[in-house]
Design a protein around this motif. Structure first.
Motif, PDB file in Angstrom:
ATOM      1  N   TYR A   1       0.836  -1.203   0.000  1.00  0.00           N
ATOM      2  CA  TYR A   1       0.000   0.000   0.000  1.00  0.00           C
ATOM      3  C   TYR A   1       0.869   1.251   0.000  1.00  0.00           C
ATOM      4  O   TYR A   1       1.911   1.309   0.668  1.00  0.00           O
ATOM      5  CB  TYR A   1      -0.916  -0.020   1.234  1.00  0.00           C
ATOM      6  CG  TYR A   1      -1.464   1.335   1.599  1.00  0.00           C
ATOM      7  CD1 TYR A   1      -2.577   1.858   0.951  1.00  0.00           C
ATOM      8  CD2 TYR A   1      -0.841   2.112   2.576  1.00  0.00           C
ATOM      9  CE1 TYR A   1      -3.064   3.118   1.277  1.00  0.00           C
ATOM     10  CE2 TYR A   1      -1.318   3.358   2.918  1.00  0.00           C
ATOM     11  CZ  TYR A   1      -2.435   3.859   2.260  1.00  0.00           C
ATOM     12  OH  TYR A   1      -2.896   5.116   2.589  1.00  0.00           O
ATOM     13  N   GLN A   2       0.418   2.264  -0.741  1.00  0.00           N
ATOM     14  CA  GLN A   2       1.084   3.562  -0.771  1.00  0.00           C
ATOM     15  C   GLN A   2       0.053   4.654  -0.513  1.00  0.00           C
ATOM     16  O   GLN A   2      -1.116   4.518  -0.893  1.00  0.00           O
ATOM     17  CB  GLN A   2       1.740   3.806  -2.140  1.00  0.00           C
ATOM     18  CG  GLN A   2       2.803   2.803  -2.519  1.00  0.00           C
ATOM     19  CD  GLN A   2       3.311   3.000  -3.932  1.00  0.00           C
ATOM     20  OE1 GLN A   2       2.869   3.913  -4.642  1.00  0.00           O
ATOM     21  NE2 GLN A   2       4.237   2.150  -4.358  1.00  0.00           N
ATOM     22  N   ASP A   3       0.488   5.726   0.111  1.00  0.00           N
ATOM     23  CA  ASP A   3      -0.404   6.862   0.324  1.00  0.00           C
ATOM     24  C   ASP A   3      -0.931   7.345  -1.023  1.00  0.00           C
ATOM     25  O   ASP A   3      -0.179   7.481  -1.992  1.00  0.00           O
ATOM     26  CB  ASP A   3       0.350   7.996   1.031  1.00  0.00           C
ATOM     27  CG  ASP A   3      -0.582   9.146   1.381  1.00  0.00           C
ATOM     28  OD1 ASP A   3      -1.661   8.892   1.949  1.00  0.00           O
ATOM     29  OD2 ASP A   3      -0.241  10.308   1.059  1.00  0.00           O
ATOM     30  N   GLY A   4      -2.232   7.564  -1.100  1.00  0.00           N
ATOM     31  CA  GLY A   4      -2.880   7.955  -2.346  1.00  0.00           C
ATOM     32  C   GLY A   4      -3.619   6.817  -3.014  1.00  0.00           C
ATOM     33  O   GLY A   4      -4.402   7.047  -3.948  1.00  0.00           O
ATOM     34  N   ASP A   5      -3.402   5.596  -2.553  1.00  0.00           N
ATOM     35  CA  ASP A   5      -4.060   4.433  -3.154  1.00  0.00           C
ATOM     36  C   ASP A   5      -5.579   4.449  -2.982  1.00  0.00           C
ATOM     37  O   ASP A   5      -6.284   3.734  -3.688  1.00  0.00           O
ATOM     38  CB  ASP A   5      -3.512   3.129  -2.566  1.00  0.00           C
ATOM     39  CG  ASP A   5      -2.208   2.695  -3.216  1.00  0.00           C
ATOM     40  OD1 ASP A   5      -1.876   3.231  -4.297  1.00  0.00           O
ATOM     41  OD2 ASP A   5      -1.525   1.816  -2.653  1.00  0.00           O
ATOM     42  N   LEU A   6      -6.077   5.237  -2.030  1.00  0.00           N
ATOM     43  CA  LEU A   6      -7.517   5.212  -1.746  1.00  0.00           C
ATOM     44  C   LEU A   6      -8.286   6.301  -2.486  1.00  0.00           C
ATOM     45  O   LEU A   6      -9.496   6.446  -2.287  1.00  0.00           O
ATOM     46  CB  LEU A   6      -7.753   5.348  -0.236  1.00  0.00           C
ATOM     47  CG  LEU A   6      -7.031   4.331   0.650  1.00  0.00           C
ATOM     48  CD1 LEU A   6      -7.490   4.478   2.099  1.00  0.00           C
ATOM     49  CD2 LEU A   6      -7.253   2.919   0.149  1.00  0.00           C
ATOM     50  N   LEU A   7      -7.601   7.065  -3.330  1.00  0.00           N
ATOM     51  CA  LEU A   7      -8.277   8.120  -4.074  1.00  0.00           C
ATOM     52  C   LEU A   7      -9.419   7.532  -4.895  1.00  0.00           C
ATOM     53  O   LEU A   7      -9.234   6.608  -5.679  1.00  0.00           O
ATOM     54  CB  LEU A   7      -7.283   8.826  -4.998  1.00  0.00           C
ATOM     55  CG  LEU A   7      -7.842   9.973  -5.850  1.00  0.00           C
ATOM     56  CD1 LEU A   7      -8.312  11.114  -4.957  1.00  0.00           C
ATOM     57  CD2 LEU A   7      -6.783  10.455  -6.846  1.00  0.00           C
ATOM     58  N   GLY A   8     -10.622   8.059  -4.691  1.00  0.00           N
ATOM     59  CA  GLY A   8     -11.786   7.606  -5.448  1.00  0.00           C
ATOM     60  C   GLY A   8     -12.474   6.379  -4.888  1.00  0.00           C
ATOM     61  O   GLY A   8     -13.475   5.917  -5.451  1.00  0.00           O
ATOM     62  N   ALA A   9     -11.973   5.841  -3.778  1.00  0.00           N
ATOM     63  CA  ALA A   9     -12.598   4.646  -3.184  1.00  0.00           C
ATOM     64  C   ALA A   9     -13.826   5.042  -2.372  1.00  0.00           C
ATOM     65  O   ALA A   9     -13.874   6.121  -1.771  1.00  0.00           O
ATOM     66  CB  ALA A   9     -11.606   3.907  -2.304  1.00  0.00           C
ATOM     67  N   ARG A  10     -14.818   4.166  -2.362  1.00  0.00           N
ATOM     68  CA  ARG A  10     -15.979   4.358  -1.490  1.00  0.00           C
ATOM     69  C   ARG A  10     -15.809   3.618  -0.173  1.00  0.00           C
ATOM     70  O   ARG A  10     -16.294   4.041   0.864  1.00  0.00           O
ATOM     71  CB  ARG A  10     -17.261   3.873  -2.169  1.00  0.00           C
ATOM     72  CG  ARG A  10     -18.507   4.073  -1.294  1.00  0.00           C
ATOM     73  CD  ARG A  10     -19.759   3.438  -1.890  1.00  0.00           C
ATOM     74  NE  ARG A  10     -20.132   4.059  -3.152  1.00  0.00           N
ATOM     75  CZ  ARG A  10     -21.205   3.694  -3.855  1.00  0.00           C
ATOM     76  NH1 ARG A  10     -21.984   2.713  -3.420  1.00  0.00           N
ATOM     77  NH2 ARG A  10     -21.487   4.293  -4.993  1.00  0.00           N
ATOM     78  N   LEU A  11     -15.105   2.487  -0.227  1.00  0.00           N
ATOM     79  CA  LEU A  11     -14.998   1.611   0.938  1.00  0.00           C
ATOM     80  C   LEU A  11     -13.629   0.949   0.911  1.00  0.00           C
ATOM     81  O   LEU A  11     -13.142   0.557  -0.155  1.00  0.00           O
ATOM     82  CB  LEU A  11     -16.112   0.569   0.884  1.00  0.00           C
ATOM     83  CG  LEU A  11     -16.212  -0.520   1.942  1.00  0.00           C
ATOM     84  CD1 LEU A  11     -17.667  -0.956   2.078  1.00  0.00           C
ATOM     85  CD2 LEU A  11     -15.357  -1.741   1.573  1.00  0.00           C
TER      86      LEU A  11
END
Length: 212
Positions: A66-76
């Motif tokens: 995992y890298q910071d920014g990987d959750l961009l656009g995620a809902r869950l």
């Protein structure tokens, strides 16, 4: 801890992320797929089950940490790694982005809990202990799996097919309520359990016609 129960819908159109590739992550992926999601898994290594799903195109695999920014656009997002630092980083990014996040077995780092669930077609029974005792939730789920057997899938499908007809042909609300009670109190479920599907359909039609 008190909470507000809900069911997420439309996950087939949402980005759902699982960070981790072990057995726990695999179980979370199964649950997300049952809810219609196409999960994205982020992990440098995954077990055989997740690898097969990735090769079949059933999930999207990002084979790295995992890298910071990987959750961009995620809902869950669900964090299911054995690395506390990674789980903490996932929690922090999800909080900053306003994303629903569950760090497995870490209630303080969750803004939602994943209930133990029994699915019988369109019927969903969920049990939550608010993160306090997953073992008890599993035990209750096992009891419900026996009580609400697989016949309920056909049962609910039959009732679902009848609903538009009843709405269209029985205009009086009191009569509709009585009709539904008769359907639920009938032996239709027992007939389905015994494999007498045609007899169950016939009995349901007979009850509906009596109210038309």
């Amino acid at each position: 801890m008190s909470g507000y129960p809900l069911t997420l819908v439309g996950l087939e159109k949402a980005r759902c992320v699982v960070v981790g590739g072990g057995e726990v992550a695999a179980r979370k992926v199964v649950a997300l797929r049952q809810a219609g999601a196409h999960p994205q898994v982020i992990s440098p290594a995954v077990g055989e089950a997740l690898q097969r799903q990735a090769e079949a195109g059933e999930i999207e695999l990002i084979p790295r940490r995992y890298q910071d920014g990987d959750l961009l656009g995620a809902r869950l997002v669900i964090a299911a790694t054995d690395d506390p630092e990674t789980n903490e980083a996932v929690w922090q990014e999800a909080q900053a982005r306003g994303i629903l996040v569950n760090v497995v077995d870490d209630p303080p780092h969750c803004n939602f809990y994943v209930p133990a669930t029994v699915r019988r077609g369109a019927l969903t029974l969920s049990i939550s202990t608010g993160g306090t005792s997953p073992a008890l939730a599993r035990r209750i789920r096992q009891n419900l799996e026996q009580q609400y057997d697989t016949a309920y899938e056909r049962y609910l499908a039959l009732l679902g097919r009848l609903r538009p007809l009843i709405q269209e042909t029985v205009s009086d609300a009191a009569r509709r309520k009585a009709l539904w009670e008769d359907l639920l109190d009938s032996q239709i479920l027992d007939l389905l359990r015994s494999g007498a599907h045609d007899a169950a359909e016939a009995r349901a039609s007979e009850i509906v016609k009596a109210y038309q």
